[in-house]
Design a protein around this motif. Structure first.
Motif, short mmCIF file in Angstrom:
data_model
loop_
_atom_site.label_atom_id
_atom_site.label_comp_id
_atom_site.label_asym_id
_atom_site.label_seq_id
_atom_site.Cartn_x
_atom_site.Cartn_y
_atom_site.Cartn_z
N SER A 211 38.67 80.94 42.78
CA SER A 211 38.59 82.39 42.63
C SER A 211 39.45 82.89 41.70
O SER A 211 40.39 81.82 41.06
N GLY A 212 38.93 83.78 40.83
CA GLY A 212 39.78 84.18 39.75
C GLY A 212 39.85 83.26 38.78
O GLY A 212 39.13 82.46 38.15
N TYR A 215 38.55 79.65 39.50
CA TYR A 215 37.08 79.41 39.83
C TYR A 215 36.57 78.23 38.98
O TYR A 215 36.81 78.02 37.90
#
Length: 275
Positions: A211-212, A215
């Motif tokens: 994620s972020g 990712y």
């Protein structure tokens, strides 16, 4: 007389205190600067401390990797002997002179080869019988690709992944048949260590996760073999930094290496990952 003696004792105590203050003592214990070829296991063994104690003293996990130049605190109780000298890996056909504390396993890790290859190259019958001053031939150091033709060999097929040296070796029984550099998980996403089995194979698949800033979306990842949950061995087209940790936990191989391994191993093949 007693007063003079008391004065002498007081003076001696004062001098001892001054000497102690003049000698800097690290409350954290000895410091070891990581050299090429070092691992947490080899450092712990050298200083006579447990792997868990060494890791805890430095805020690491017992399966953490270390880097050249890193300063590690050696917890109290460790042997203050000078750290092991870094030994550059020789080319294939080089030689290693056995030092005090050496083991075949440690020598194999240092030169990115295998215990079986060392035993075969030196005519050794037992892996635990070497002596100081013995000259060992380093055969196949850093070798990549097919080592011997596995056709006709008998024994279990299995895959060894050394997380410390970033090397993968495929075996039939105790005979190494294929070896190559790999990239396993970075410190933030370490590769699991243990004994597993390939439970599914995909000629290609899409991988996504994180994620972020972490990712990732990777379509058409080739020659994938999962061995534990989302951890797998697979081909890698997005980097060529094999030999150093790069992944989110999977074992990255070059596409040609992954293709060979995929064609050689079946579902159920044992995978051993270790430091």
């Amino acid at each position: 007389m007693c007063r003079a003696r008391a004065f002498s004792i007081a003076l001696l105590v004062a001098l001892c205190l001054l000497a102690a203050l003049a000698t800097p003592i690290s409350a954290e214990g000895n410091i070891h600067v990581v050299q090429r070829g070092d691992t947490l296991i080899s450092i712990a063994q050298h200083y006579g401390v447990s792997l868990d104690a060494l890791a805890a003293a430095n805020g690491l996990r017992s399966n953490s990797w270390v880097y050249v130049g890193q300063r590690l605190v050696i917890p109290s109780g460790g042997n203050a002997a000078s750290p092991p000298a870094a030994v550059p890996a020789p080319a294939a056909g080089g030689e290693h002179v056995v030092q005090q504390g050496d083991t075949l396993t440690g020598i194999a890790q240092r030169y990115s080869t295998t215990v079986a290859a060392l035993m075969q190259a030196n005519g050794l019958r037992a892996a635990n019988i070497i002596y100081v001053g013995q000259r060992l031939t380093i055969s196949g150091s850093g070798a990549s690709g097919l080592l011997v033709d596995p056709a006709g060999l008998s024994g279990e097929k299995w895959i060894d992944v050394n997380l410390s040296t970033q090397r993968l070796t495929a075996y039939v029984g105790q005979t190494p048949v294929f070896a190559t550099a790999v990239s396993t998980g970075i410190w933030k996403y370490p590769t699991v260590a243990g004994t597993y089995r390939v439970y599914v194979k995909y000629r290609s698949t899409t991988m996504t996760g994180g994620s972020g800033a972490d990712y990732y979306y990777l379509p058409n990842v080739p020659y994938v073999m999962y061995f534990f949950r989302g951890y797998g061995l697979h081909g890698t087209y997005w980097h060529n930094n094999f030999g150093r940790p790069m992944s989110h936990g999977c074992v990255n191989l070059s596409v040609p290496d992954a293709k060979w391994l995929y064609g050689w191993a079946e579902v159920g093949t044992r995978v051993v990952t270790h430091y």
